[in-house]
Design an enzyme around this catalytic site. Structure first.
Site, PDB file in Angstrom:
ATOM      1  N   GLU A   1      -5.615   3.186  -6.749  1.00  0.00           N
ATOM      2  CA  GLU A   1      -5.919   4.443  -5.576  1.00  0.00           C
ATOM      3  C   GLU A   1      -7.242   4.798  -5.656  1.00  0.00           C
ATOM      4  OE1 GLU A   1      -1.833   3.731  -6.377  1.00  0.00           O
ATOM      5  OE2 GLU A   1      -2.452   4.849  -4.761  1.00  0.00           O
TER       6      GLU A   1
ATOM      7  N   VAL B   1      -5.984   1.442 -11.393  1.00  0.00           N
ATOM      8  CA  VAL B   1      -7.365   1.607 -10.289  1.00  0.00           C
ATOM      9  C   VAL B   1      -6.916   1.237  -8.836  1.00  0.00           C
ATOM     10  CG1 VAL B   1      -9.301   0.866 -11.977  1.00  0.00           C
ATOM     11  CG2 VAL B   1      -7.941  -0.869 -10.829  1.00  0.00           C
TER      12      VAL B   1
ATOM     13  N   PHE C   1       0.853  -1.221   0.076  1.00  0.00           N
ATOM     14  CA  PHE C   1      -0.110   0.014  -0.127  1.00  0.00           C
ATOM     15  C   PHE C   1       0.858   1.286  -0.041  1.00  0.00           C
ATOM     16  CE2 PHE C   1      -1.955  -3.344   2.247  1.00  0.00           C
ATOM     17  CZ  PHE C   1      -2.926  -3.975   1.508  1.00  0.00           C
TER      18      PHE C   1
ATOM     19  N   LYS D   1      -6.139   3.247 -17.454  1.00  0.00           N
ATOM     20  CA  LYS D   1      -5.714   4.539 -16.462  1.00  0.00           C
ATOM     21  C   LYS D   1      -5.314   4.135 -15.139  1.00  0.00           C
ATOM     22  CE  LYS D   1      -8.621   8.242 -18.156  1.00  0.00           C
ATOM     23  NZ  LYS D   1      -9.818   9.265 -17.786  1.00  0.00           N
TER      24      LYS D   1
ATOM     25  N   LEU E   1      -8.825  -3.999 -17.819  1.00  0.00           N
ATOM     26  CA  LEU E   1      -8.371  -5.365 -18.343  1.00  0.00           C
ATOM     27  C   LEU E   1      -8.834  -6.445 -17.735  1.00  0.00           C
ATOM     28  CD1 LEU E   1      -4.463  -4.414 -19.128  1.00  0.00           C
ATOM     29  CD2 LEU E   1      -6.395  -3.852 -20.618  1.00  0.00           C
ATOM     30  N   ASN E   2      -9.085  -6.309 -16.460  1.00  0.00           N
ATOM     31  CA  ASN E   2      -9.586  -7.725 -15.621  1.00  0.00           C
ATOM     32  C   ASN E   2     -10.715  -7.163 -14.758  1.00  0.00           C
ATOM     33  OD1 ASN E   2     -10.132 -10.019 -14.398  1.00  0.00           O
ATOM     34  ND2 ASN E   2      -8.101 -10.468 -14.087  1.00  0.00           N
TER      35      ASN E   2
END
Ligand code: FES
Ligand code: FES
Lengths: 182, 741
Positions: B706, B704, B243, B702, B631-632
């Site tokens: 954050e 994901v 993190f 782009k 993508l997934n």
């Protein structure tokens, strides 16, 4: 790399460490004899002396559940018990859940429901869920949440963990959380 | 853009089996012959110097091999440059065991190395350290007036002003102002930081380290120990969460390697959970906001000043204040931020650093403005919706935020909300509905990758990036399978190894855009070569085809226009006598883009609060995200879920408390530092709003990592106000704050 204080210890007697004891654990159905110091936790016995590193150490203080294993069928935090206290016990770890190549239904459900990210809490979650199912008291998703709250997942996979356990217990996930259209 | 196949399909993790069976190995889990165990001794004071370290008792313990201290250690580099890692902020980084200076409580002062872990731990308890104390200053709140503008002035821009915000505020029909606070938070990934240094010989070392950047760790430890970088190999195939805590090399790495080199044997150093609180953290932050609007809700004045904290030795700062100029149209704006220097370790990035904090304050202030203007909070956002980045004065490459608001509100049932605080209940619980906006940068940084196709149809894809949990292995596999037309099972993804093609640290939500673009380029190069081979075949049905005219699927290269014209990849390779095709490629962002790139979200929260006891439950959340191409969807949804859970922690649980007398964090375990547990988390719906972005990068992604935490705490705080009519501006919102008059 001088050691200025080294003179101070010449002539000092060695401070002994506790004498080793022999412990027998039946781990995943295999008898394992260990000669270890009595201050060794069950968790460290598994990880350090049996190379069963599937069981994780997250806190060493009974606060996270990463070290959950089944001892004589019950889920416990293996960091909170000394290996010597479990002499003769049956221990099931994450490495012992699958039958050969066939994954345990919980393992399969965790993959299908994406019930983890980093995977570090996962062995503890799965062993804890196996213990939970064996306890036989859970009826609802809310009870699963409550009784799985000793297993922290910092990646926050909780909704998917609940869905995976529900899928194994009730045949399907009743939980409405997760990605739309998944 | 690659043809449809594996990308965009919910795909189970390729490393799932390893993780559910316990075979995935983390940094502390490599069993190497002759392994010794290190245990760190931490400073008991916050500031001063070490006068004496008494190690004799500890050294006398049977099985202790050595104790390293600033007086007894191998040579370490003496310039700041050597200690500066890839993401170091301006300043002089911590030098573990370098000298007698104590810069913060918990700083490592000794490493005890022994034959067994338990012996090292016991002996560490016998090390006695005498200090010369100096007065420490650790009280952020008390030092707030001394805040100064940071040295780190290029990124982010320290201040922005336009128009005349003070005058506009005076004239505004509706005004709100408030002060919002967030305490220090610690990442607390479940896996403690650890390094296993495998000693090979005097000139070479391999280290399994917990890190978000294997090459960053390699460069750091090689530079500090003055070794050639190519003699150090750092591996981190599995990372148990980070993190942001693993962006910079942490001290277990250097300590394990220096001990291994000195002792000429392998050494492992694992931090305890308590020691995890001696690493970087999310800085405490205070925000002052003053917003003015016309009676129709249009913003006329926006002022936001924020204060963060840093150490005495480095200026760590992230952008708290610029987000409002991206979200809301306003002519009169004043933004600024400053830093308080304290006798603490340097903070570090923690999930959505800057954005999560800034959006908390901004989105709560917007909520207050909505009540003051008697407008629905969602409507207020739409009235002020900004189609352009007002700081850079340019449009967005894509911004489907309106659609996030619409789909999120619909899923949540927002239109049924009674605007009146304390108006909704369920039995003895007050019900509150709140919302907020999320925003994060869609960055790309230079990265490289390698793709290898062998004649048997197997593909290996490699980059020195990391997978700390988001599913990097899986989308790398999907991407290569899609582009080269092979089944997922034929692809092996490699990462977490400093010897692989160069990649940045995994963080900032830029991994998929950066490493993905490099893999895309490498696979394109393989495609190009394959097409060339296919076209060299006698009577090739693909003669004259350009790369964009063909598609790779099911082991074939096919003409898009006429699918009957195809050549099998195996035949093309056989004809060209190619046993393997290996291509490396790099990708970098388009430096002269005319657009700003951001990810957006709309977050909706329902809380239920026991009226007598003040117990808060977050019963429902909807997070609608526009992050370009996904993508997934399966693993991406998990990233959002996980970040929303982090946001619940930020709103209601997480707080690192300092005992000012000792200048020390005291909530240093998972019983005192609260993180959400399963029972704290209920329904969370994640929606990915379709967003096409052909400008941003070849994949249209782009990131994901954050966005899911940005806005979450504000949505919950706003729901708490809606439920109770009480505005708690200091996080976490605990029941004592709700009950206080
Ligand atoms: S390691 Fe045992 S509960 Fe955390
Ligand atoms: S999957 Fe990372 S902590 Fe649970």
């Amino acid at each position: 790399m001088a050691r200025p204080s080294s003179a101070a210890r010449t002539g000092l007697e060695k401070i002994p460490t506790p004498a080793k004891v022999t412990v027998t654990l039946h781990v995943n159905g295999v008898e394992r004899k260990l000669t270890i110091a009595p201050w060794t936790t069950l968790l460290d016995a598994l990880r350090l002396y049996l190379d069963l590193t599937g069981t994780k150490k997250g806190c060493d203080h009974g606060q996270c559940g990463a070290c959950t294993v089944l001892v004589d069928g019950r889920r416990i935090n293996s960091c909170l018990t000394l290996a010597v206290m479990k002499d003769g016990a049956q221990v099931t770890t994450i490495e012992g859940l699958a039958q050969g190549n066939a994954l345990h239904p919980l393992q399969q459900a965790f993959i299908e429901h994406d019930a983890f990210q980093c995977g570090y809490c996962t062995p503890g979650q799965i062993c804890s869920a196996a213990g939970l199912i064996a306890e036989g008291r859970v009826q609802t998703a809310d009870e699963i949440r409550e009784l799985m709250s000793g297993n922290i997942c910092r990646c926050g996979a909780y909704p998917n963990i609940v869905a995976a356990i529900e899928a194994v217990m009730f045949g399907k996930a009743t939980d409405r959380s997760g990605a739309t259209g998944r | 853009m690659p043809a449809a196949g594996y990308l965009g399909k919910p795909t189970s993790r390729v490393d799932g089996r390893a993780k559910v069976t316990g075979t995935a190995k983390y940094a502390a889990e490599y069993d190497v012959p002759g392994l010794a165990h290190g245990f760190v001794v931490s400073s008991a004071i916050a500031k001063g110097r070490i006068t004496t370290i008494h190690t004799a008792d500890a050294l006398a313990v049977a099985g202790v091999l050595d104790i390293f201290t600033h007086e007894h250690r191998p040579k370490l580099a003496s310039s700041d440059e050597a200690y500066k890692d890839e993401v170091a902020p301006p300043g002089s980084p911590l030098r573990p065991l370098y000298d007698d200076r104590i810069l913060f409580s918990g700083q490592p002062v000794a490493l005890v190395v022994a034959e067994e872990f338990e012996i090292a731990r016991f002996a560490a308890s016998l090390v006695r350290v005498e200090y010369e104390h100096e007065a420490h200053v650790t009280d952020f709140e008390a030092q707030r007036e001394r805040a100064t503008v940071s040295k780190q002035d290029e990124d982010p821009t320290p201040s922005t002003a336009r128009g005349n915000p003070a005058e506009a505020f005076e004239r505004a029909a509706v005004r709100v102002n408030g002060q919002y606070r967030m305490p220090v938070e610690h990442h607390n990934p479940m896996e403690p930081f650890a390094a296993t240094a495998v000693w090979e010989d005097d000139d070479r070392i391999t280290v399994f380290d917990k890190t978000q950047g294997a090459q960053n760790s390699r460069n750091y430890v090689a530079d500090v120990l003055e070794m050639p970088r190519d003699r150090v190999r750092v591996l981190s195939p599995y990372v148990g969460g980070a993190f942001g805590a693993g962006l910079r090399p942490q001290y277990q790495l250097l300590l394990a390697v220096l001990a291994a080199r000195a002792l000429k044997r392998s050494v492992r150093v694992t931090l305890t959970r308590q020691q995890m609180f001696t690493l970087g953290y999310r800085s405490a932050n205070i925000h002052e906001l003053a917003l003015g609007a016309d009676s129709d809700g249009s913003l006329v004045s926006f002022r936001h000043h924020a204060v963060g904290m840093t150490s005495r030795f480095e200026d760590f700062q992230r952008d708290f204040v610029h987000w409002s100029s991206l979200l809301y149209r306003c002519e009169n704006v004043e933004l600024g931020q400053s830093l308080v220097k304290l006798d603490q370790n340097t903070p570090c990035d923690m999930r959505a650093p800057g954005g999560a904090e800034g959006a908390y304050a901004i989105e709560c202030a917007m909520d207050e403005l909505a009540y003051a203007a008697k407008l629905d909070p969602l409507e207020l956002r739409l009235i002020n919706y900004s189609d352009k980045d007002q700081i850079e004065d340019r449009p967005y490459s894509s911004k489907q935020l309106r659609e996030c608001y619409r789909q999120g509100a619909e899923k949540f049932g927002w239109s049924d909300r009674n605007p009146q605080p304390r108006s909704m209940r369920d039995g003895n619980e007050l019900v509150g509905w709140g919302m907020a906006t999320g925003i994060w940068e869609a960055m790309q940084v230079p990265a490289s990758a390698k793709a290898v196709l062998t004649a048997n149809g197997n593909v290996e894809i490699a980059s020195a990036t990391a997978d700390i949990g988001p599913g990097t292995y899986t989308w790398m596999t999907q991407l290569a399978a899609e582009m080269l037309g092979v089944p997922l099972e034929n692809v092996t993804a490699k990462l977490g190894d400093s010897t692989l093609p160069d990649a940045p640290v995994e963080g900032g939500s830029f991994t998929t855009s950066s490493v993905g673009s490099a893999i895309h380029a490498a696979c394109r190069a393989v495609q190009r070569e394959l097409l060339g081979l296919a076209q060299k075949m006698a009577g090739s049905p693909l003669a004259g085809a350009k790369l964009d005219d063909v598609v790779f699927a099911e082991g074939k290269i096919r003409y898009k226009q006429d699918e009957s014209r195809e050549v099998s990849v195996a035949d093309a390779m056989r004809a060209g006598k190619a046993e393997r095709i290996e291509k490396a490629a790099s990708a970098a962002p388009n430096g002269d883009s005319k657009y700003s790139h951001y990810t957006h979200s709309a977050v909706f929260a329902e809380v239920k609060i026991d009226e007598q006891l003040g117990v808060i439950r977050v019963t429902r959340m909807v997070n609608a995200v526009a992050a370009g191409r996904i993508l997934n969807p399966k693993t991406a949804a998990s990233q959002i879920l996980g970040a929303v859970v982090g946001g619940i922690g930020m709103a209601l649980h997480e707080e690192t408390v300092t005992d000012q007398r000792f200048g020390r964090f005291v909530t240093r375990n998972l019983a005192d530092y609260h993180v959400p547990v399963n029972a704290d988390v209920h329904a969370i719906d994640v929606i990915f709003v379709e967003e096409k972005d052909e400008e941003i990068n070849p994949l249209g992604v782009k990131g994901v990592g954050e966005i899911g935490i940005v806005g979450t705490a504000a949505a919950i705080a706003n729901a708490v106000y809606h439920a109770t009519g009480k505005r708690v501006r200091d996080l976490p919102i605990t029941l004592d704050k709700l009950m206080r008059d």
